[in-house]
Design a protein around this motif. Structure first.
Motif, mmCIF file in Angstrom:
data_model
loop_
_atom_site.group_PDB
_atom_site.id
_atom_site.type_symbol
_atom_site.label_atom_id
_atom_site.label_comp_id
_atom_site.label_asym_id
_atom_site.label_seq_id
_atom_site.Cartn_x
_atom_site.Cartn_y
_atom_site.Cartn_z
ATOM 1 N N LEU A 258 0.706 -1.174 -0.072
ATOM 2 C CA LEU A 258 0.051 0.016 -0.033
ATOM 3 C C LEU A 258 0.850 1.239 -0.031
ATOM 4 O O LEU A 258 0.552 2.191 -0.657
ATOM 5 C CB LEU A 258 -0.861 0.142 1.146
ATOM 6 N N ALA A 259 1.974 1.119 0.748
ATOM 7 C CA ALA A 259 2.752 2.260 0.759
ATOM 8 C C ALA A 259 3.327 2.767 -0.819
ATOM 9 O O ALA A 259 3.416 3.913 -0.977
ATOM 10 C CB ALA A 259 4.023 2.162 1.645
ATOM 11 N N GLY A 260 3.851 1.652 -1.334
ATOM 12 C CA GLY A 260 4.143 1.840 -2.841
ATOM 13 C C GLY A 260 3.169 2.426 -3.607
ATOM 14 O O GLY A 260 3.409 3.424 -4.543
ATOM 15 N N LEU A 261 1.957 1.785 -3.713
ATOM 16 C CA LEU A 261 0.806 2.531 -4.307
ATOM 17 C C LEU A 261 0.610 3.881 -3.914
ATOM 18 O O LEU A 261 0.261 4.763 -4.713
ATOM 19 C CB LEU A 261 -0.415 1.406 -4.076
ATOM 20 N N ALA A 262 0.524 4.349 -2.541
ATOM 21 C CA ALA A 262 0.129 5.676 -2.148
ATOM 22 C C ALA A 262 1.102 6.390 -2.854
ATOM 23 O O ALA A 262 0.845 7.443 -3.192
ATOM 24 C CB ALA A 262 0.001 5.556 -0.744
ATOM 25 N N LEU B 109 10.556 9.826 -5.556
ATOM 26 C CA LEU B 109 11.033 8.250 -5.367
ATOM 27 C C LEU B 109 11.955 8.051 -4.568
ATOM 28 O O LEU B 109 12.113 7.269 -3.643
ATOM 29 C CB LEU B 109 10.815 7.718 -6.649
ATOM 30 N N ALA B 110 13.161 8.675 -4.724
ATOM 31 C CA ALA B 110 14.269 8.535 -4.035
ATOM 32 C C ALA B 110 14.340 9.074 -2.794
ATOM 33 O O ALA B 110 15.220 8.416 -1.763
ATOM 34 C CB ALA B 110 15.538 9.231 -4.644
ATOM 35 N N SER C 65 11.579 9.271 -0.811
ATOM 36 C CA SER C 65 10.202 8.607 -0.091
ATOM 37 C C SER C 65 10.581 7.122 0.396
ATOM 38 O O SER C 65 10.187 6.584 1.337
ATOM 39 C CB SER C 65 9.014 8.566 -0.958
ATOM 40 N N ALA C 66 11.174 6.527 -0.479
ATOM 41 C CA ALA C 66 11.520 4.999 -0.299
ATOM 42 C C ALA C 66 12.285 4.477 0.842
ATOM 43 O O ALA C 66 12.038 3.849 1.699
ATOM 44 C CB ALA C 66 12.074 4.245 -1.752
ATOM 45 N N PRO C 67 13.660 5.357 0.826
ATOM 46 C CA PRO C 67 14.131 5.278 2.184
ATOM 47 C C PRO C 67 13.613 5.406 3.213
ATOM 48 O O PRO C 67 13.718 4.908 4.309
ATOM 49 C CB PRO C 67 15.544 6.013 1.824
ATOM 50 N N LEU C 68 12.836 6.411 3.318
ATOM 51 C CA LEU C 68 12.131 6.909 4.497
ATOM 52 C C LEU C 68 11.068 5.821 4.927
ATOM 53 O O LEU C 68 10.975 5.515 6.273
ATOM 54 C CB LEU C 68 11.422 8.420 4.559
ATOM 55 N N ILE C 69 10.380 5.186 4.135
ATOM 56 C CA ILE C 69 9.436 4.253 4.336
ATOM 57 C C ILE C 69 10.269 3.052 4.782
ATOM 58 O O ILE C 69 9.712 2.351 5.714
ATOM 59 C CB ILE C 69 8.483 3.785 3.040
ATOM 60 N N PHE D 21 11.504 -2.630 -1.622
ATOM 61 C CA PHE D 21 10.091 -3.057 -1.801
ATOM 62 C C PHE D 21 9.111 -2.018 -2.047
ATOM 63 O O PHE D 21 8.374 -1.897 -3.138
ATOM 64 C CB PHE D 21 9.803 -3.998 -0.398
ATOM 65 N N ALA D 22 9.318 -0.790 -1.158
ATOM 66 C CA ALA D 22 8.496 0.308 -1.426
ATOM 67 C C ALA D 22 8.848 0.872 -2.611
ATOM 68 O O ALA D 22 8.001 1.545 -3.311
ATOM 69 C CB ALA D 22 8.844 1.278 0.016
ATOM 70 N N LEU D 23 10.268 1.136 -3.002
ATOM 71 C CA LEU D 23 10.696 1.801 -4.436
ATOM 72 C C LEU D 23 10.103 1.142 -5.645
ATOM 73 O O LEU D 23 9.433 1.848 -6.530
ATOM 74 C CB LEU D 23 12.297 1.866 -4.192
ATOM 75 N N THR D 24 9.982 0.053 -5.308
ATOM 76 C CA THR D 24 9.498 -1.026 -6.735
ATOM 77 C C THR D 24 8.188 -0.517 -6.774
ATOM 78 O O THR D 24 7.725 -0.093 -7.987
ATOM 79 C CB THR D 24 9.925 -2.431 -6.485
ATOM 80 N N GLY D 25 7.317 -0.869 -5.677
ATOM 81 C CA GLY D 25 5.765 -0.454 -5.902
ATOM 82 C C GLY D 25 5.657 1.126 -6.363
ATOM 83 O O GLY D 25 4.584 1.103 -7.151
ATOM 84 N N ALA D 26 6.217 1.931 -6.048
ATOM 85 C CA ALA D 26 6.009 3.274 -6.324
ATOM 86 C C ALA D 26 6.396 3.703 -7.612
ATOM 87 O O ALA D 26 5.774 4.194 -8.276
ATOM 88 C CB ALA D 26 6.696 4.196 -4.958
ATOM 89 N N ALA D 27 7.534 3.174 -8.150
ATOM 90 C CA ALA D 27 8.041 3.290 -9.328
ATOM 91 C C ALA D 27 6.957 2.597 -10.461
ATOM 92 O O ALA D 27 6.811 3.250 -11.559
ATOM 93 C CB ALA D 27 9.434 2.822 -9.538
ATOM 94 N N THR D 28 6.558 1.442 -10.188
ATOM 95 C CA THR D 28 5.587 0.882 -10.753
ATOM 96 C C THR D 28 4.561 1.672 -11.159
ATOM 97 O O THR D 28 3.898 1.706 -12.313
ATOM 98 C CB THR D 28 5.464 -0.766 -10.424
ATOM 99 N N VAL D 29 3.764 2.162 -10.011
ATOM 100 C CA VAL D 29 2.649 2.854 -10.191
ATOM 101 C C VAL D 29 2.879 4.325 -10.724
ATOM 102 O O VAL D 29 2.113 4.595 -11.841
ATOM 103 C CB VAL D 29 1.866 3.067 -8.844
ATOM 104 N N ALA D 30 3.865 4.911 -10.435
ATOM 105 C CA ALA D 30 4.121 6.302 -11.167
ATOM 106 C C ALA D 30 4.747 6.147 -12.811
ATOM 107 O O ALA D 30 4.112 6.765 -13.402
ATOM 108 C CB ALA D 30 5.481 7.024 -10.484
#
Length: 329
Positions: free
Chosen positions: A150-154, A173-174, A176-180, A209-218
């Motif tokens: 959900l974090a990646g999607l959001a 992306l760079a 947010s992902a490390p902070l998550i 994990f978070a970076l991959t989801g976020a990059a995929t959605v973005a």
């Protein structure tokens, strides 16, 4: 929106979506059974042939590996080559398991070992790689996979909503992902103590994990617009989460769901996190490649979407701006 269109959405599309979600989430659980589950038998052939034959004859349920002794089987378990092993070396029947790899598999192997043992014989169970004391059944680990997806999607949806493009989207992306990853490690590794392994290794796995989801959605949204967020939700949540095998094992899911789930970001992320947390990184190569491939594809899509010129309606000409002459009487 017309009344007919609203009626169509409420009356047909929403029930269809709920039906799809029920299928995606409940079907793998209802049809849970071993499919080519890697297990081992250890000991001299004269003592293990019968056990190996029974496992091999179980209609493709098990992928049987043979080992000369208990030490070799233990090493295979810690390297994530097998989920457990039945030891028959004349010192009494023993079962080696790894509850950290999946408590459901450990329970399954224990029931099989008990059923194969001679009547009145007690099977000694040795948990080679146990789960953390704070989460012996793996419930917290399974519950933590959904918020990470959900974090990646959001994050990807927020990048789209704020209209960040190109290098600004990549910078988001760079950052947010490390902070998550740090926040998730602080909760799971530090506070609740349900994740093992080194702090920085676990944090890196969570961040990827978070970076991959976020990059995929973005990336999907950069190419498809808001519809890309729906595609990202499909890949990460509707299919990715129930097909990840995080709560059991990919080999316990119906075919080909187990294999497909490991090719999606959520399944690969859960497997990577399990390998880093409990198995010193063994078995992490394949999910790492999958996550990096999705991330690279997402980044490329973000950059490609930036080069696409946004569609703007053509300005009205003088003729269009001039009101129509009144009709002649």
């Amino acid at each position: 929106m017309s009344h007919r269109r609203g009626l169509l959405i409420v009356g047909l599309l929403v029930p269809a979506l709920i039906t799809f979600m029920l299928w995606a989430f409940t079907w793998p659980v209802a049809r849970s059974a071993p499919h080519d589950l890697p297990v081992g038998v250890a000991g001299p052939p004269v003592a293990t042939d019968r056990i190996a034959s029974q496992l091999s004859d179980a209609d493709g349920a098990f992928d049987v590996h043979r080992y000369p002794d208990e030490a070799a089987a233990r090493e295979a378990i810690t390297h994530r080559e097998i989920y457990g092993a039945l030891v028959a070396d004349g010192q009494g029947p023993r079962l080696l398991t790894a509850s950290a790899a999946g408590p459901a598999v450990a329970q399954l192997l224990q029931s099989i070992a008990t059923g194969q043992a001679a009547e009145g014989t007690e099977v000694t169970v040795v948990d080679v790689v146990p789960g953390p004391a704070a989460d012996p059944r793996g419930a917290a680990f399974t519950a933590g996979v959904l918020p990470l997806a959900l974090a990646g999607l959001a994050t990807g949806a927020a990048i789209t909503a704020t209209r960040l493009r190109g290098r600004w989207a990549l910078l988001a992306l760079a950052c947010s992902a490390p902070l998550i990853g740090l926040a998730a490690a602080a909760v799971g590794h530090g506070w609740l103590d349900v994740l093992g392994g080194g702090w920085w290794q676990v944090t890196a796995a969570l961040s990827l994990f978070a970076l991959t989801g976020a990059a995929t959605v973005a990336g999907a949204a950069a190419l498809l617009g808001p519809r890309g967020i729906g595609l990202g939700a499909l890949l990460l949540m509707l299919l990715g989460n129930p097909w990840s095998g995080a709560g059991s094992a990919p080999e316990l899911l119906p075919e080909p769901v187990g294999a497909l789930g490991q090719l999606l970001p959520t399944g690969a992320g859960a497997t990577l996190l399990r390998s880093v947390s409990f198995f010193d990184g063994h078995g992490a190569a394949f999910p790492l490649v999958v996550l990096l491939a999705w991330t690279a594809a997402g980044v490329a899509a973000v950059l490609a979407g930036r080069r696409r010129a946004p569609h703007r309606p053509a300005p009205a000409g003088p003729a269009a701006a001039t009101p129509a002459a009144p009709a002649a009487a």
